[in-house]
Write a protein that holds these residues in place. Structure first.
Motif, mmCIF file in Angstrom:
data_model
loop_
_atom_site.group_PDB
_atom_site.id
_atom_site.type_symbol
_atom_site.label_atom_id
_atom_site.label_comp_id
_atom_site.label_asym_id
_atom_site.label_seq_id
_atom_site.Cartn_x
_atom_site.Cartn_y
_atom_site.Cartn_z
ATOM 1 N N SER A 219 0.831 -1.206 0.000
ATOM 2 C CA SER A 219 0.000 0.000 0.000
ATOM 3 C C SER A 219 0.865 1.256 0.000
ATOM 4 N N ARG A 220 1.926 1.262 0.802
ATOM 5 C CA ARG A 220 2.817 2.425 0.857
ATOM 6 C C ARG A 220 3.599 2.587 -0.444
ATOM 7 N N ILE A 221 3.973 1.474 -1.068
ATOM 8 C CA ILE A 221 4.680 1.554 -2.352
ATOM 9 C C ILE A 221 3.780 2.182 -3.411
ATOM 10 N N GLN A 222 2.537 1.724 -3.469
ATOM 11 C CA GLN A 222 1.600 2.256 -4.458
ATOM 12 C C GLN A 222 1.295 3.728 -4.194
ATOM 13 N N ARG A 223 1.172 4.091 -2.920
ATOM 14 C CA ARG A 223 0.813 5.467 -2.563
ATOM 15 C C ARG A 223 1.966 6.448 -2.786
ATOM 16 N N ASP A 224 3.155 6.082 -2.308
ATOM 17 C CA ASP A 224 4.283 7.012 -2.325
ATOM 18 C C ASP A 224 5.148 6.896 -3.576
ATOM 19 N N GLY A 225 4.932 5.847 -4.359
ATOM 20 C CA GLY A 225 5.789 5.639 -5.519
ATOM 21 C C GLY A 225 5.344 6.369 -6.772
ATOM 22 N N MET A 226 4.128 6.922 -6.766
ATOM 23 C CA MET A 226 3.608 7.576 -7.962
ATOM 24 C C MET A 226 3.927 9.061 -7.963
ATOM 25 N N ASP A 227 4.510 9.512 -9.048
ATOM 26 C CA ASP A 227 4.786 10.926 -9.261
ATOM 27 C C ASP A 227 3.968 11.355 -10.474
#
Length: 350
Positions: A219-227
């Motif tokens: 969940s954190r990867i999907q949330r914080d990985g998008m620019d």
């Protein structure tokens, strides 16, 4: 990168280079990005940002570029001189961004850039803003495919070192990373997204220490990985980041307390479960964790009973902490008694 168990340096480098190539086109010349930053080959930036946010020409990289392309001394000096003048222009227009080349050319920034570099053309194949490629340019500069690779490989160690420093800052052990995850972090650092890479490293470190579940990590990867500024690059990096490396011991009772606490765990089980059937069921779960050599049982257990495991794990930690506090108190009490006895002995001898 050496010395880590279950980590293939060869696999990592292949994944790293594949991701960078996917995010960066092979461009056989010098070009500008939407901020006007001069770049060569596979995204090799030729300027450095200073602490005061000014821009400075990276002479080391420009000389490396000249070495890789076998420039003559005269052409080397001309290239350095041209890029130094352009860096002055860049610094006067720092942080200006343009959506397309036409907008750039119509700006004061674009006019000054053209005065230094000559014609700036749009490459339909690579969508790059090419410079030093036409007869109207200050000089003409070209690279071969092999030269772009050689330039990129020559600077990759700089970014590996930057990544290692970031991992230390974020308390993310190298052994926590799969080959794909390290490649994803490298891509972020390579493209200047250090803040995003730091958030990713934070999440992976938390997962590796058992502080969050795999679901929370994803969940954190999907949330914080998008620019939103670079959606395609972000999606490519996220696809690498979700290739999670399993821990040697999955999160749960066994990973949290260790074998030496088994008897205490069983006592806690007896105190906290009302029925014999619940006790036997939980005891069986514990034995399954103790015999779990590859982490598959723990992973299944966490997926099927996340709340129960978390609650049980919390109680165990509380029990361990209480025991440690009790042992500390008893130790301090013994020390106090010994000091009093020594004082009494000293008083009697005087």
């Amino acid at each position: 990168m050496s010395g880590r168990s279950n980590f293939s340096t060869e696999k990592y480098i292949a994944a790293r280079d594949r991701l960078v190539e996917r995010n960066e086109a092979f461009i056989d010349n010098i070009y500008l990005d939407s901020y006007g930053l001069p770049t060569a080959g596979i995204g090799v930036l030729l300027v450095d940002r200073q602490r005061d946010r000014s821009w400075q020409l990276n002479h080391s990289r420009v000389n490396l570029l000249a070495d890789v392309t076998n420039l003559s001394d005269l052409d080397r000096e001309k290239l350095i001189s041209t890029l130094e003048k352009y860096t002055d222009v860049l610094d006067r227009h720092r942080d200006e961004k343009y959506q397309n080349l036409a907008a750039f050319k119509n700006s004061a920034f674009g006019a000054e850039a053209k005065a230094v570099l000559g014609d700036i053309s749009f490459n339909r194949t690579t969508s790059s803003w090419d410079v030093l490629t036409s007869n109207q340019s200050t000089m003409k500069f070209k690279m071969t495919h092999d030269q772009t690779l050689k330039l990129y490989n020559s600077i990759s160690s700089d970014y590996e070192n930057r990544l290692d420093r970031l991992l230390r800052e974020k308390n993310c052990p190298k052994e926590a990373l799969s080959e794909e995850q390290r490649a994803g972090l490298y891509s972020m650092v390579y493209h200047g997204s250090r803040f995003k890479a730091g958030k990713m490293a934070d999440a992976i470190g938390d997962y590796w220490r058992g502080e969050i579940s795999e679901e929370q990590l994803l969940s954190r990867i999907q949330r914080d990985g998008m620019d939103s500024k670079f959606p395609e690059r972000s999606r490519n990096e996220i696809n690498y980041m979700i290739q999670i490396k399993e821990r040697p011991n999955q999160r749960g009772v066994y990973n949290s307390v260790g074998l030496e606490d088994v008897s205490r765990v069983e006592t806690l089980m007896t105190d906290n479960f009302m029925s014999q059937s619940n006790y036997e069921k939980t005891r069986a779960m514990l034995q399954g964790l103790l015999n779990d050599t590859d982490g598959s049982y723990a992973k299944k257990l966490l997926a099927n009973h996340p709340e129960e495991v978390a609650s049980f794990n919390e109680k165990i930690q509380e029990s361990i902490e209480q025991t440690r506090l009790q042992e500390l108190t008893e130790r301090e009490s013994r020390n106090t008694l010994q000091q009093e006895e020594q004082q009494r002995s000293f008083s009697r001898s005087v």
